[in-house]
Design a protein around this motif. Structure first.
Motif, short mmCIF file in Angstrom:
data_model
loop_
_atom_site.label_atom_id
_atom_site.label_comp_id
_atom_site.label_asym_id
_atom_site.label_seq_id
_atom_site.Cartn_x
_atom_site.Cartn_y
_atom_site.Cartn_z
N GLY A 261 40.53 46.80 37.54
CA GLY A 261 39.42 46.36 36.70
C GLY A 261 39.85 45.50 35.53
O GLY A 261 39.00 45.10 34.72
N ILE A 262 41.13 45.15 35.42
CA ILE A 262 41.54 44.25 34.34
C ILE A 262 40.87 42.88 34.54
O ILE A 262 40.63 42.15 33.58
CB ILE A 262 43.07 44.11 34.23
N GLY A 263 40.54 42.59 35.81
CA GLY A 263 39.78 41.37 36.09
C GLY A 263 38.47 41.34 35.32
O GLY A 263 38.04 40.29 34.83
N TYR A 264 37.83 42.50 35.20
CA TYR A 264 36.57 42.62 34.46
C TYR A 264 36.79 42.24 33.00
O TYR A 264 36.05 41.44 32.42
CB TYR A 264 36.04 44.05 34.59
N GLY A 265 37.84 42.81 32.42
CA GLY A 265 38.15 42.49 31.03
C GLY A 265 38.41 41.00 30.84
O GLY A 265 37.96 40.39 29.86
N ALA A 266 39.12 40.39 31.79
CA ALA A 266 39.41 38.95 31.70
C ALA A 266 38.14 38.12 31.81
O ALA A 266 37.96 37.14 31.07
CB ALA A 266 40.41 38.56 32.79
N LEU A 267 37.25 38.52 32.72
CA LEU A 267 35.98 37.79 32.87
C LEU A 267 35.14 37.90 31.60
O LEU A 267 34.47 36.94 31.19
CB LEU A 267 35.20 38.34 34.08
N LEU A 268 35.17 39.06 30.94
CA LEU A 268 34.46 39.21 29.67
C LEU A 268 35.02 38.26 28.61
O LEU A 268 34.29 37.82 27.71
CB LEU A 268 34.56 40.66 29.16
N LEU A 269 36.31 37.97 28.70
CA LEU A 269 36.96 37.04 27.75
C LEU A 269 36.67 35.58 28.09
O LEU A 269 37.12 34.69 27.38
CB LEU A 269 38.47 37.26 27.76
N GLY A 270 35.95 35.35 29.20
CA GLY A 270 35.59 33.99 29.58
C GLY A 270 36.45 33.38 30.66
O GLY A 270 36.38 32.17 30.91
N ALA A 271 37.28 34.21 31.32
CA ALA A 271 38.13 33.67 32.38
C ALA A 271 37.29 33.22 33.57
O ALA A 271 36.22 33.78 33.85
CB ALA A 271 39.13 34.74 32.84
N THR A 272 37.79 32.22 34.28
CA THR A 272 37.21 31.85 35.57
C THR A 272 38.11 32.43 36.66
O THR A 272 39.33 32.45 36.51
CB THR A 272 37.12 30.32 35.74
N PHE A 273 37.49 32.91 37.73
CA PHE A 273 38.24 33.55 38.82
C PHE A 273 38.59 32.54 39.89
O PHE A 273 37.75 31.75 40.32
CB PHE A 273 37.39 34.67 39.42
#
Length: 382
Positions: A261-273
């Protein structure tokens, strides 16, 4: 396969991932090179070790010319560990496994409910401090299932329980979360290009979420999986009260469930997947190397069903096929049919088990066996 031989002025590109548990991607390239040269001494060879965002990603970037930077961060169990990221011309490659990976746990030790991603946040901060304007965040191989809460806390987020105390480390503690405040998160994330590189597209929670699918690999019992999934769902609900609909939207995006779920945290920071291997091939400069090659050798420890779903050899083979370049693969073991290999763009695979069927002998002797396999490839193809 001699009928598909590469004859005129062969130039081989070795773009393989690690053989997990026995050889790094760099060592795979060295052994394949040695085996090819044993058979064809004057063959032209270019090596480009690859990774898909999981463990080994920083090493692949360093092998491609990035500078290795080391920093002391908080490990998954809360102790200090040395982690590295890679930097070149304002682009940082940050690998969460360096700070929060399974490989940092003592053998036989798991901490499914309490392992934290705090060190991954510290590693991202170190990349920003080093002047990174673009960050490739490779996720995979994690010891954690905390939804990125530890990472966000290291970057300035505040997560409190009903008594106004910070919640404990790990995904299990998120069940106690009463309030979340992301207003103190490092403002530099608004200014940098932040890309989440992952080979999984799972959402945060549910039957395909990170706890259900990957929790057992991290020592989670069925009860732990249920606890973690509920805690992560609660985490998203509390965040929604704090930052609005974005919290719920990010939870169902592809990649949100990456690395616990670190991906979730990154997406919250504005990351693009983006799929990890696709992005890493760009960062490593694969396209120009491919253009120069007449034959591509890829591979990883186990060529299996998972390989076809975004792993490094599948990404390499797809790019090579699009460029009309033949591909063969090396591997420790082969669990794919010839039809599946050809469907992925791989003409033939050469497993070490053809030479030594017993894994207890082939794994510790992977290096010499791989040299012999490479000599066989040279005899077949060059």
């Amino acid at each position: 396969m001699t009928d598909g031989a590469v004859t005129e002025a062969a130039r081989v590109l070795i773009a393989a991932d690690k053989f997990k548990g026995s050889l790094t991607a760099v060592q795979v390239a060295e052994r394949v090179t040695a085996g090819l040269r044993r058979a064809v001494p004057d063959v032209e060879i270019e090596t480009l070790p690859v990774a898909d965002g999981g463990d080994g990603t920083v090493a692949a970037a360093v092998a491609a010319g990035f500078e290795r930077r080391e920093v002391r961060v908080t490990g998954p169990l809360g102790d200090q560990v040395t982690a590295a990221f890679a930097l070149r011309e304002g682009t940082a490659v940050v690998e969460m496994a360096e700070a929060s990976g399974l490989q940092l746990l003592p053998a036989g030790t798991f901490a499914a409910l309490t392992a934290t991603t705090y060190g991954s946040g510290e590693l991202l901060k170190a990349a920003l401090d080093a002047g990174a304007r673009s960050i490739v965040f490779g996720v995979g191989g994690s010891a954690t299932t905390d939804g990125g809460a530890g990472m966000l806390a290291a970057l300035g987020a505040v997560f409190l329980d009903a008594n106004g105390e910070p919640v404990g480390p790990g995904g299990g503690a998120l069940a106690e979360l009463a309030s979340a405040d992301l207003s103190g998160v490092d403002p530099r994330f608004a200014e940098v290009e932040f890309v989440l590189a992952s080979d999984v597209d799972n959402p945060l929670t549910g039957p395909k979420g990170c706890a259900a699918v990957y929790g057992p690999q991290k020592g989670a019992s069925p009860e732990d999986v249920a606890t973690l999934d509920a805690a992560l769902a609660h985490f998203a609900v509390v965040l929604e009260k704090s930052i609005g609909a974005k919290a719920a939207e990010c939870a169902v995006l592809p990649g949100a469930g990456g690395a616990g779920g670190i991906g979730y945290g990154a997406l919250l920071l504005g990351a693009t997947f983006r799929p990890g291997i696709e992005l890493m091939l760009e960062v490593l400069g694969f396209a120009p190397a491919l253009e120069r090659a007449t034959l591509v050798i890829t591979g990883e420890g186990s060529l299996d069903e998972q390989t076809l779903h975004g792993k490094a050899p599948a990404g390499v083979a797809a790019a090579a096929r699009a460029a009309g370049k033949p591909v063969v693969a090396v591997c420790g073991r082969l669990l794919l049919s010839q039809e599946a290999l050809e469907g992925a763009g791989i003409r033939k695979a050469y497993p070490l088990t053809d030479l030594e069927p017993d894994p207890a002998r082939s794994i510790p002797n992977a290096g010499p066996l791989l040299e012999q396999v490479a000599a066989n490839i040279a005899a077949d193809v060059l």
